[in-house]
Design a protein around this motif. Structure first.
Motif, PDB file in Angstrom:
ATOM      1  N   ILE A  73      13.047  11.766  -1.431  1.00 51.11           N
ATOM      2  CA  ILE A  73      11.855  12.101  -1.820  1.00 51.11           C
ATOM      3  C   ILE A  73      11.101  11.503  -1.665  1.00 51.11           C
ATOM      4  CG2 ILE A  73      11.488  11.361  -4.408  1.00 51.11           C
ATOM      5  CD1 ILE A  73      13.821  13.521  -4.404  1.00 51.11           C
ATOM      6  N   ASN A  74      10.541  10.306  -0.643  1.00 49.53           N
ATOM      7  CA  ASN A  74       9.605   9.484  -0.166  1.00 49.53           C
ATOM      8  C   ASN A  74       8.808  10.335   0.627  1.00 49.53           C
ATOM      9  OD1 ASN A  74       9.183   7.167  -1.857  1.00 49.53           O
ATOM     10  ND2 ASN A  74      10.646   6.522  -0.800  1.00 49.53           N
ATOM     11  N   ALA A  75       9.692  10.870   1.779  1.00 50.14           N
ATOM     12  CA  ALA A  75       9.619  12.012   2.324  1.00 50.14           C
ATOM     13  C   ALA A  75       8.264  13.227   1.834  1.00 50.14           C
ATOM     14  CB  ALA A  75      10.445  12.753   3.621  1.00 50.14           C
ATOM     15  N   ALA A  76       8.900  13.753   1.003  1.00 51.74           N
ATOM     16  CA  ALA A  76       8.003  15.252   0.386  1.00 51.74           C
ATOM     17  C   ALA A  76       7.468  14.312  -0.159  1.00 51.74           C
ATOM     18  CB  ALA A  76       9.257  15.474  -0.770  1.00 51.74           C
ATOM     19  N   LYS A  77       6.692  13.268  -1.146  1.00 49.65           N
ATOM     20  CA  LYS A  77       6.088  12.511  -1.625  1.00 49.65           C
ATOM     21  C   LYS A  77       4.653  12.087  -0.580  1.00 49.65           C
ATOM     22  CE  LYS A  77       7.917  10.601  -6.218  1.00 49.65           C
ATOM     23  NZ  LYS A  77       8.681   9.012  -5.675  1.00 49.65           N
ATOM     24  N   SER A  78       5.574  11.765   0.440  1.00 49.47           N
ATOM     25  CA  SER A  78       4.290  11.206   1.836  1.00 49.47           C
ATOM     26  C   SER A  78       4.245  12.768   2.550  1.00 49.47           C
ATOM     27  CB  SER A  78       4.859  10.210   2.749  1.00 49.47           C
ATOM     28  OG  SER A  78       4.988   9.687   1.581  1.00 49.47           O
ATOM     29  N   CYS A  79       3.950  13.911   2.551  1.00 52.99           N
ATOM     30  CA  CYS A  79       4.125  14.986   3.066  1.00 52.99           C
ATOM     31  C   CYS A  79       2.578  15.653   3.025  1.00 52.99           C
ATOM     32  CB  CYS A  79       4.665  16.377   3.180  1.00 52.99           C
ATOM     33  SG  CYS A  79       4.409  17.156   1.909  1.00 52.99           S
ATOM     34  N   ASP A  94      14.083  -3.358   2.293  1.00 49.67           N
ATOM     35  CA  ASP A  94      12.604  -3.876   1.941  1.00 49.67           C
ATOM     36  C   ASP A  94      12.421  -2.680   0.888  1.00 49.67           C
ATOM     37  OD1 ASP A  94      12.742  -6.301   2.439  1.00 49.67           O
ATOM     38  OD2 ASP A  94      11.327  -5.692   3.786  1.00 49.67           O
ATOM     39  N   LYS A  95      13.209  -1.310   0.033  1.00 40.51           N
ATOM     40  CA  LYS A  95      12.738  -0.517  -0.014  1.00 40.51           C
ATOM     41  C   LYS A  95      11.091   0.244   0.333  1.00 40.51           C
ATOM     42  CE  LYS A  95      16.172   0.024  -3.455  1.00 40.51           C
ATOM     43  NZ  LYS A  95      16.909   0.586  -2.531  1.00 40.51           N
ATOM     44  N   ALA A  96      10.911   0.295   1.662  1.00 46.02           N
ATOM     45  CA  ALA A  96      10.109   0.498   2.278  1.00 46.02           C
ATOM     46  C   ALA A  96       9.762   2.362   1.795  1.00 46.02           C
ATOM     47  CB  ALA A  96       9.450   0.409   3.256  1.00 46.02           C
ATOM     48  N   ASN A  97       8.729   3.020   2.302  1.00 48.72           N
ATOM     49  CA  ASN A  97       8.070   3.783   1.840  1.00 48.72           C
ATOM     50  C   ASN A  97       8.603   5.050   3.618  1.00 48.72           C
ATOM     51  OD1 ASN A  97       7.827   6.459   1.501  1.00 48.72           O
ATOM     52  ND2 ASN A  97       5.458   5.820   0.971  1.00 48.72           N
ATOM     53  N   TYR A  98       9.449   5.407   3.632  1.00 46.19           N
ATOM     54  CA  TYR A  98      10.326   5.775   5.612  1.00 46.19           C
ATOM     55  C   TYR A  98      11.472   6.964   5.169  1.00 46.19           C
ATOM     56  CZ  TYR A  98      14.623   3.689   4.641  1.00 46.19           C
ATOM     57  OH  TYR A  98      16.075   3.364   4.200  1.00 46.19           O
ATOM     58  N   LYS A 129      18.814   9.917  -0.599  1.00 42.85           N
ATOM     59  CA  LYS A 129      17.950  10.713  -1.372  1.00 42.85           C
ATOM     60  C   LYS A 129      16.599  10.165  -1.741  1.00 42.85           C
ATOM     61  CE  LYS A 129      21.375  12.471  -4.765  1.00 42.85           C
ATOM     62  NZ  LYS A 129      22.188  12.208  -5.598  1.00 42.85           N
ATOM     63  N   ARG A 130      16.912   8.606  -1.442  1.00 45.47           N
ATOM     64  CA  ARG A 130      15.241   8.721  -1.468  1.00 45.47           C
ATOM     65  C   ARG A 130      14.368   8.425  -0.684  1.00 45.47           C
ATOM     66  NH1 ARG A 130      12.317   3.381  -1.388  1.00 45.47           N
ATOM     67  NH2 ARG A 130      13.130   3.174   0.561  1.00 45.47           N
ATOM     68  N   LEU A 131      14.974   8.478   0.276  1.00 49.86           N
ATOM     69  CA  LEU A 131      13.659   8.584   1.419  1.00 49.86           C
ATOM     70  C   LEU A 131      13.489   9.920   1.893  1.00 49.86           C
ATOM     71  CD1 LEU A 131      15.321  10.164   4.776  1.00 49.86           C
ATOM     72  CD2 LEU A 131      16.675   7.983   4.211  1.00 49.86           C
ATOM     73  N   GLN A 160       0.252  -1.610   0.867  1.00 45.80           N
ATOM     74  CA  GLN A 160      -0.086  -0.234   0.230  1.00 45.80           C
ATOM     75  C   GLN A 160       1.408   1.385   0.004  1.00 45.80           C
ATOM     76  OE1 GLN A 160      -2.332  -0.520   3.654  1.00 45.80           O
ATOM     77  NE2 GLN A 160      -4.274  -2.152   2.808  1.00 45.80           N
ATOM     78  N   ASN A 161       1.680   1.413  -0.368  1.00 46.56           N
ATOM     79  CA  ASN A 161       3.415   2.471  -0.298  1.00 46.56           C
ATOM     80  C   ASN A 161       3.020   3.159   1.524  1.00 46.56           C
ATOM     81  OD1 ASN A 161       3.832   1.445  -2.807  1.00 46.56           O
ATOM     82  ND2 ASN A 161       2.570   3.157  -3.551  1.00 46.56           N
ATOM     83  N   MET A 162       2.473   1.772   2.224  1.00 45.81           N
ATOM     84  CA  MET A 162       2.227   3.476   3.396  1.00 45.81           C
ATOM     85  C   MET A 162       3.357   3.963   3.679  1.00 45.81           C
ATOM     86  SD  MET A 162       0.277   3.843   6.161  1.00 45.81           S
ATOM     87  CE  MET A 162      -0.490   3.628   5.904  1.00 45.81           C
TER      88      MET A 162
END
Ligand SMILES: *[C@@H]1O[C@H](CO)[C@@H](O)[C@H](O)[C@H]1NC(C)=O
Ligand SMILES: *[C@@H]1O[C@H](CO)[C@@H](O)[C@H](O)[C@H]1NC(C)=O
Ligand SMILES: [Zn+2]
Length: 372
Positions: free
Chosen positions: A340-346, A299-303, A336-338, A267-269
């Motif tokens: 970017i994910n933080a920005a996408k999840s803000c 696991d390349k999770a979203n965090y 970088k990846r994390l 779910q990309n949580m």
């Protein structure tokens, strides 16, 4: 491991990463856990409020967690200083303003700061915390004062800051108030609602919280919940299923339920990870090389990486970055990846989120099409 902080500052490779990542996004930091000790002492002096220690060094020593302890011990730290700040207009504005300055110095370009408006108020709150005398500052006034401090800070230091308002697990009868404040200030600095406090009390789905989060869904108020920090994976499931959390605060113990973990990965949580915090609150094994974050990373999770309560952990966002680089083999690409994910999840509106992503992509020297 107790010496983990002694030599991180001299590692050249770490300097390299810190310099490279002068643009960071932080999503999980408590305003009331990020107050300067110096400010606490000054405010207490002018308000003629007694503190448990006299000097700055003694106060610092008292307020910080030295060794891994418990979440309850951690929550007790707030008792040492919150009575000095709560219920004072100037103090509330000042801690908000200084917070922005601190984050700007750390290289943070966007931060979501969270706090309980009730814990800083002294009117219209039942019961009053911190043995305060009743006064004339309501939770609504607190949000207004924090907003003033943040706006002035943003202007002065250029770091963008938005608020998440916290419900407290042991105070379900404040939660409706909190969501109403989120709605009232949704165009004015407040981007979401949170549930914080002592998770071990298993009160995530108390009717008060449940009703407030249902109202949040109805009114399109973004939702994050502290879960799976010290509590078990079941709390994470409740946060997602009952409270409709879009992000999980901490969530380390999600790993204990592999089915749930896999489902949330799919779910990309987004998980708001706080490495130094998790060690000192006893949420995780004190040995960083065994930290659950390593699994999330592999696991390349979203965090995201966050400080949680820098005053109490005597930390900065950079110390959290240094820890994961030193003990968990984080690479530059992962940093970088994390982010970017933080920005996408803000919780910013779409257009502002897009701007933030563009800023980061530019800074990290990559095209938006590289799949991040
Ligand atoms: C809210 O809950 C607290 C703690 O359970 C209780 O002491 C207080 O009286 C309650 N206040 C209201 C207005 O119900
Ligand atoms: C993290 O969540 C955001 C917001 O839903 C999404 O845009 C992003 O792709 C997610 N990242 C991963 C790695 O799942
Ligand atoms: Zn937290």
């Amino acid at each position: 491991m107790a010496q983990w902080c002694a030599n991180v500052g001299v590692d050249m490779q770490i300097y390299f990463i810190a310099a490279l990542l002068s643009l960071q996004v932080e999503l999980h930091v408590h305003l009331d856990g990020a107050i300067r000790i110096k400010t606490i002492i000054e405010v207490a002096k002018w308000r003629e409020i007694t503190l448990p220690a006299g000097s700055e060094d003694e106060m610092k020593d008292l307020c910080k967690m030295h060794e891994p302890g418990t979440l309850t011990e951690f929550l007790g730290k707030f008792n040492h200083y919150m009575h000095a700040i709560a219920g004072d207009r100037e103090a509330i504005k000042r801690i908000a303003y200084e917070f922005v300055e601190t984050k700007a110095k750390e290289g943070v370009i966007y931060v979501e700061a969270r706090y309980s408006p009730h814990l800083l108020a002294n009117k219209g709150v039942d019961p009053l915390h911190w043995n305060q005398k009743p006064g004339d500052i309501t939770p609504d006034d607190v949000v207004d004062l924090v907003n003033q401090g943040f706006k002035e800070g943003e202007k002065a230091f250029k770091t963008k800051v938005r608020s998440i308002l916290c419900c407290l697990s042991h105070m379900p009868n404040w939660s409706m108030d909190v969501v109403e404040l989120c709605k009232k200030y949704s165009k004015d600095g407040v981007v979401g609602i949170d549930l914080a406090g002592d998770e071990s009390m298993d009160c995530v789905s108390y009717p008060g919280h449940k009703r407030a989060f249902e109202e949040a869904v109805r009114s399109e108020v973004h939702r994050t919940v502290h879960a799976g920090e010290v509590g078990h994976a079941g709390v994470v499931r409740e946060a997602v299923e009952v409270l409709k959390a879009e992000r999980i605060g901490h969530g380390y113990h999600t790993l204990e339920d592999q089915a749930l973990y896999k489902q949330l990965l799919q779910q990309n949580m987004h998980f708001e990870m706080c490495p130094i915090s998790s060690r000192l609150t006893g949420a995780c094994d004190p040995d960083f090389t065994k930290h659950p974050l390593i699994t999330f990373m592999k696991d390349k999770a979203n965090y995201s990486l966050n400080t949680d309560d820098p005053t109490i952990f005597d930390s900065t966002l950079n110390s959290d970055y240094q820890v994961v680089q030193k003990y968990m083999d984080f690479t530059e690409e992962e940093f970088k990846r994390l982010n970017i994910n933080a920005a996408k999840s803000c919780f910013l509106p779409a257009e502002e989120k897009e701007e933030l992503l563009e800023q980061l992509s530019k800074a990290y020297g990559m095209l938006k099409s590289t799949g991040f």
